[in-house]
Design an enzyme around this catalytic site. Structure first.
Site, PDB file in Angstrom:
ATOM      1  N   ARG A 191      42.277  33.818  26.467  1.00 37.52           N
ATOM      2  CA  ARG A 191      43.652  33.375  26.782  1.00 37.52           C
ATOM      3  C   ARG A 191      43.751  33.379  28.188  1.00 37.52           C
ATOM      4  O   ARG A 191      44.584  32.235  28.532  1.00 37.52           O
ATOM      5  CB  ARG A 191      44.681  34.350  26.145  1.00 37.52           C
ATOM      6  CG  ARG A 191      45.254  34.380  24.856  1.00 37.52           C
ATOM      7  CD  ARG A 191      44.317  34.728  23.969  1.00 37.52           C
ATOM      8  NE  ARG A 191      44.687  34.810  22.626  1.00 37.52           N
ATOM      9  CZ  ARG A 191      45.113  36.041  21.839  1.00 37.52           C
ATOM     10  NH1 ARG A 191      45.098  37.003  22.623  1.00 37.52           N
ATOM     11  NH2 ARG A 191      45.679  35.713  20.462  1.00 37.52           N
ATOM     12  N   ASP A 232      43.390  26.539  33.375  1.00 35.73           N
ATOM     13  CA  ASP A 232      44.306  27.300  32.379  1.00 35.73           C
ATOM     14  C   ASP A 232      45.544  27.496  32.613  1.00 35.73           C
ATOM     15  O   ASP A 232      46.006  28.169  33.600  1.00 35.73           O
ATOM     16  CB  ASP A 232      43.449  28.497  31.981  1.00 35.73           C
ATOM     17  CG  ASP A 232      43.668  28.908  30.571  1.00 35.73           C
ATOM     18  OD1 ASP A 232      44.381  30.189  30.434  1.00 35.73           O
ATOM     19  OD2 ASP A 232      43.650  28.279  29.975  1.00 35.73           O
ATOM     20  N   ARG A 278      50.673  19.573  16.150  1.00 31.57           N
ATOM     21  CA  ARG A 278      49.566  20.289  15.952  1.00 31.57           C
ATOM     22  C   ARG A 278      49.093  20.916  17.388  1.00 31.57           C
ATOM     23  O   ARG A 278      49.033  19.953  18.108  1.00 31.57           O
ATOM     24  CB  ARG A 278      48.448  19.233  15.579  1.00 31.57           C
ATOM     25  CG  ARG A 278      46.995  20.298  15.418  1.00 31.57           C
ATOM     26  CD  ARG A 278      46.158  19.543  16.392  1.00 31.57           C
ATOM     27  NE  ARG A 278      44.771  20.318  16.227  1.00 31.57           N
ATOM     28  CZ  ARG A 278      43.827  20.220  17.146  1.00 31.57           C
ATOM     29  NH1 ARG A 278      44.253  19.490  18.343  1.00 31.57           N
ATOM     30  NH2 ARG A 278      42.559  20.693  17.018  1.00 31.57           N
ATOM     31  N   ASP A 305      46.916  22.119  19.899  1.00 35.96           N
ATOM     32  CA  ASP A 305      45.581  22.146  20.254  1.00 35.96           C
ATOM     33  C   ASP A 305      45.076  23.562  20.945  1.00 35.96           C
ATOM     34  O   ASP A 305      45.752  24.212  21.776  1.00 35.96           O
ATOM     35  CB  ASP A 305      44.920  21.202  21.319  1.00 35.96           C
ATOM     36  CG  ASP A 305      43.721  21.041  21.708  1.00 35.96           C
ATOM     37  OD1 ASP A 305      42.753  20.835  20.602  1.00 35.96           O
ATOM     38  OD2 ASP A 305      43.449  21.464  22.717  1.00 35.96           O
ATOM     39  N   GLU A 314      46.224  25.342  16.059  1.00 36.97           N
ATOM     40  CA  GLU A 314      44.775  25.235  15.769  1.00 36.97           C
ATOM     41  C   GLU A 314      44.045  26.567  16.285  1.00 36.97           C
ATOM     42  O   GLU A 314      44.284  26.807  17.312  1.00 36.97           O
ATOM     43  CB  GLU A 314      44.079  24.109  16.499  1.00 36.97           C
ATOM     44  CG  GLU A 314      42.708  23.954  16.112  1.00 36.97           C
ATOM     45  CD  GLU A 314      41.839  23.449  17.443  1.00 36.97           C
ATOM     46  OE1 GLU A 314      42.489  23.733  18.800  1.00 36.97           O
ATOM     47  OE2 GLU A 314      40.673  22.853  17.153  1.00 36.97           O
ATOM     48  N   ASN A 337      37.312  18.322  10.312  1.00 38.59           N
ATOM     49  CA  ASN A 337      38.395  17.729  11.250  1.00 38.59           C
ATOM     50  C   ASN A 337      37.619  17.089  12.130  1.00 38.59           C
ATOM     51  O   ASN A 337      36.391  17.085  12.512  1.00 38.59           O
ATOM     52  CB  ASN A 337      39.101  18.901  12.017  1.00 38.59           C
ATOM     53  CG  ASN A 337      38.634  19.976  12.823  1.00 38.59           C
ATOM     54  OD1 ASN A 337      37.406  19.644  13.113  1.00 38.59           O
ATOM     55  ND2 ASN A 337      39.218  20.666  13.734  1.00 38.59           N
TER      56      ASN A 337
HETATM   57  O1  LIG Z   1      30.358  21.083  24.863  1.00 36.98           O
HETATM   58  C1  LIG Z   1      31.600  20.885  24.891  1.00 36.98           C
HETATM   59  N1  LIG Z   1      32.425  21.996  24.976  1.00 36.98           N
HETATM   60  C2  LIG Z   1      31.981  23.493  25.195  1.00 36.98           C
HETATM   61  C3  LIG Z   1      32.225  24.230  24.101  1.00 36.98           C
HETATM   62  C4  LIG Z   1      34.002  24.529  24.046  1.00 36.98           C
HETATM   63  O2  LIG Z   1      34.564  23.733  23.317  1.00 36.98           O
HETATM   64  C5  LIG Z   1      35.637  23.335  23.376  1.00 36.98           C
HETATM   65  C6  LIG Z   1      36.815  23.757  22.396  1.00 36.98           C
HETATM   66  C7  LIG Z   1      36.479  25.007  21.538  1.00 36.98           C
HETATM   67  C8  LIG Z   1      35.476  25.006  20.726  1.00 36.98           C
HETATM   68  C9  LIG Z   1      35.158  26.067  19.759  1.00 36.98           C
HETATM   69  C10 LIG Z   1      36.018  27.088  19.833  1.00 36.98           C
HETATM   70  O3  LIG Z   1      35.921  28.371  19.012  1.00 36.98           O
HETATM   71  C11 LIG Z   1      37.184  27.254  20.594  1.00 36.98           C
HETATM   72  O4  LIG Z   1      37.930  28.306  20.679  1.00 36.98           O
HETATM   73  C12 LIG Z   1      37.305  26.204  21.729  1.00 36.98           C
HETATM   74  O5  LIG Z   1      37.861  23.479  22.471  1.00 36.98           O
HETATM   75  C13 LIG Z   1      38.195  22.784  23.380  1.00 36.98           C
HETATM   76  C14 LIG Z   1      39.752  22.148  23.395  1.00 36.98           C
HETATM   77  C15 LIG Z   1      40.104  21.285  23.869  1.00 36.98           C
HETATM   78  O6  LIG Z   1      41.685  20.782  24.224  1.00 36.98           O
HETATM   79  C16 LIG Z   1      39.357  20.518  25.038  1.00 36.98           C
HETATM   80  C17 LIG Z   1      37.947  21.060  24.896  1.00 36.98           C
HETATM   81  O7  LIG Z   1      37.138  20.159  26.123  1.00 36.98           O
HETATM   82  C18 LIG Z   1      37.446  22.020  24.034  1.00 36.98           C
HETATM   83  C19 LIG Z   1      36.228  22.514  24.194  1.00 36.98           C
HETATM   84  O8  LIG Z   1      35.448  21.984  25.216  1.00 36.98           O
HETATM   85  C20 LIG Z   1      31.855  19.514  24.632  1.00 36.98           C
HETATM   86  C21 LIG Z   1      32.119  18.947  25.775  1.00 36.98           C
HETATM   87  C22 LIG Z   1      33.409  18.767  26.540  1.00 36.98           C
HETATM   88  C23 LIG Z   1      34.400  18.879  25.280  1.00 36.98           C
HETATM   89  N2  LIG Z   1      33.527  19.478  24.304  1.00 36.98           N
HETATM   90  C24 LIG Z   1      34.104  19.825  23.101  1.00 36.98           C
HETATM   91  O9  LIG Z   1      33.048  20.327  22.197  1.00 36.98           O
HETATM   92  C25 LIG Z   1      35.369  19.842  22.723  1.00 36.98           C
HETATM   93  C26 LIG Z   1      35.708  20.428  21.660  1.00 36.98           C
HETATM   94  C27 LIG Z   1      37.266  20.340  21.016  1.00 36.98           C
HETATM   95  C28 LIG Z   1      38.090  19.460  21.515  1.00 36.98           C
HETATM   96  C29 LIG Z   1      39.309  19.526  21.268  1.00 36.98           C
HETATM   97  C30 LIG Z   1      39.682  20.415  20.014  1.00 36.98           C
HETATM   98  O10 LIG Z   1      40.851  20.238  19.523  1.00 36.98           O
HETATM   99  C31 LIG Z   1      38.792  21.173  19.374  1.00 36.98           C
HETATM  100  O11 LIG Z   1      38.959  22.044  18.450  1.00 36.98           O
HETATM  101  C32 LIG Z   1      37.446  21.107  20.218  1.00 36.98           C
HETATM  102 CA   LIG Z   2      44.786  29.836  28.105  1.00 33.19          CA
END
Ligand SMILES: O=C(NCCCOc1c(-c2ccc(O)c(O)c2)oc2cc(O)cc(O)c2c1=O)[C@@H]1CCCN1C(=O)/C=C/c1ccc(O)c(O)c1
Ligand SMILES: [Ca+2]
Length: 494
Positions: A159, A168, A196, A198, A234, A297
């Site tokens: 968090r 954050d 929704r 995020d 989410e 999704n």
């Molecule tokens: O490798 C990545 N991210 C590192 C892994 C963490 O993943 C992310 C998660 C995430 C993944 C798994 C979890 O269990 C968790 O609690 C969080 O939530 C996000 C939410 C956001 O609003 C913006 C973000 O950049 C992320 C994000 O990077 C790639 C490159 C940057 C964006 N991204 C991503 O993979 C972007 C993912 C993403 C973006 C928007 C979403 O709504 C989402 O569910 C996932």
């Molecule tokens: Ca936070």
């Protein structure tokens, strides 16, 4: 806040991921209302960074790095957003907008462009477009070496620390709550039905409760006085993580990721379909009136595309969607995607960042429509697939009934009724299904709404089923058929 405020006979929503607002408005009028969809989830409307990092040009995830709460994105500006909400509400289709409240941007060089030309300085945690300053962020509350989340089993840092390096916000601060509520109330004043939220896992339930309980009621232009906003949190549950979806269910609906994962597991053959008989609460999932379910999704269709089902495995995808829309668990969301070329290196799709179809000036290209109603221009439009939109109509027809008369062959052939209003059969056996089954329907001839539709003229473009006076019908789904499901209901009766 668990009620999506859809019209009585509309029981499914669609996520028009990355669609532009004028195109959403037109889709509400031309397709979603006529086919009985209840609402649309649109991508985050707030101004965000415009990312150009080498190969990565305008990735989809840039919209999850806000720089202000101005409505200014590649989907459109405030005017087109308001027009979309009005036009969709006018035809009985609700708008739920994706909102990013947990964080602002990651680290970007000074002068990085934004979709509304607001200036920001990520290093100084300065976002004058809101305005937010360093005081509004959680740095003091995060105790990891990097300042980012390092251990997902530690609820505190999940968090209070940066998610993937993004600044954050401290939603415990009154000023931050005020800025967020101003943004959400502005969207409510335009007529949205809800949100929704995020990355809810990364915010404290108490803070979210404080924010969402103090929001205005929905606009009386479209809703009865005193209507509370619909909210979907989410929460991506991880096996080894301490934070659970149920932690948020007392404030609103929560995404139930287990559902899509389990269906992917079953239809890919790792679990017999017969076990799906009691999927839901008995499998440790959220209470059905607090859960939002989906096959895939926008994120896991990229990161878990070998687990969940996606448009790339379209026969299974349609069968699983037929199950989801036929089965009485959760509020259902249909994913609507665009195409991108996957390129796997080291077990990972290095193209998973690819954003929506765009022209040379990086504007999103609108979907075009083929004579058969399917999409082109790089848009998949699963919501326009006959097997899917016909099952949305099925869900509307059987709304209010429960599950009864479950049948299975002890393996991967299943069938069930919904009251006396609908019947579904699915064959994932790898062999023909040829059975005379109880359909629970009145005697008559019914069009199968998977292999075809019932025409205005009163004929079936696909298979038809003859139901006798005791409700039994001969059900056939050959292994070689294009579709692996069959569905009939009161409105598909000749
Ligand atoms: O490798 C990545 N991210 C590192 C892994 C963490 O993943 C992310 C998660 C995430 C993944 C798994 C979890 O269990 C968790 O609690 C969080 O939530 C996000 C939410 C956001 O609003 C913006 C973000 O950049 C992320 C994000 O990077 C790639 C490159 C940057 C964006 N991204 C991503 O993979 C972007 C993912 C993403 C973006 C928007 C979403 O709504 C989402 O569910 C996932
Ligand atoms: Ca936070």
């Amino acid at each position: 806040q668990w009620d999506p405020h859809v019209l009585e006979n509309r029981q499914a929503m669609v996520h028009l991921f990355e669609w532009k607002y004028p195109d959403v408005a037109k889709e509400c009028e031309d397709f979603l209302a006529p086919k009985g969809y209840g609402g649309v989830q649109v991508s985050p409307s707030s101004e965000c960074v415009a990312v150009y990092q080498g190969q990565v040009q305008r990735p989809w995830w840039e919209r999850y790095q806000p720089v202000s709460y101005k409505i200014s994105s590649r989907s459109g500006d405030e005017g087109s957003f308001r027009d979309m909400v009005a036009r969709c509400n006018d035809v009985g289709v609700r708008i739920y907008t994706d909102v990013v409240l947990n964080h602002m941007t990651g680290d970007h060089p000074a002068g990085t462009p934004t979709t509304g030309d607001s200036y920001f300085d990520s290093g100084a945690e300065s976002y004058p477009g809101v305005p937010y300053s360093a005081f509004d962020f959680n740095d003091a509350n995060c105790h990891t070496a990097s300042g980012s989340i390092e251990d997902y089993s530690d609820a505190e840092q999940v968090r209070n620390c940066k998610l993937s390096g993004m600044k954050d916000l401290n939603q415990g601060k009154d000023y931050v709550r005020e800025m967020i509520m101003e943004y959400l109330n502005r969207l409510i004043s335009y007529g949205v039905a809800g949100f929704r939220v995020d990355a809810s896992k990364h915010m404290w339930p108490g803070d979210l409760e404080a924010i969402f309980s103090q929001l205005d009621d929905l606009s009386t232009d479209y809703f009865p006085a005193g209507t509370r906003p619909f909210v979907v949190f989410e929460v991506i549950e991880g096996e080894w993580e301490s934070i659970k979806a149920i932690d948020y269910a007392g404030i609103g609906r929560v995404t139930e990721f287990k559902y899509g994962r389990e269906l992917g597991h079953s239809f890919r053959g790792f679990n017999q379909l017969k076990w799906l008989r009691n999927i839901g609460e008995d499998w440790g999932m959220l209470p059905r009136h607090e859960s939002l379910v989906f096959i895939d999704n926008h994120d896991n269709q990229r990161t878990e595309s070998n687990g969940v089902l996606t448009f790339r495995v379209d026969k299974w995808y349609k069968m699983a969607t037929a199950f989801m829309l036929g089965f009485p668990y959760g509020f259902t969301r249909v994913m609507s995607s665009y195409y991108w070329d996957q390129y796997f290196e080291g077990g990972r799709d290095i193209n998973d960042w690819t954003g929506p179809p765009q022209d040379t000036s990086f504007d999103i290209i609108s979907p075009s429509f083929n004579p058969d109603g399917s999409c082109a221009n790089g848009w998949i439009c699963e919501h326009r697939w006959r097997e899917i939109y016909n099952m949305v109509a099925f869900r509307n027809v059987v709304h209010g009934t429960d599950l009864n008369d479950w049948w299975d062959n002890g393996n991967n052939q299943i069938a069930f009724c919904r009251g006396n209003r609908g019947f579904v059969a699915i064959n994932n056996e790898g062999a023909d299904l040829k059975e005379t089954l109880q359909t629970c329907l009145a005697e008559g001839t019914y069009c199968d709404v998977i292999s075809g539709s019932k025409t205005e003229a009163g004929s079936c473009t696909g298979k038809s089923v003859q139901v006798d006076s005791s409700g039994y019908g001969y059900i056939e789904i050959l292994n070689s058929e294009y579709d692996g499901a069959l569905a009939i209901h009161m409105d598909s009766k000749l």
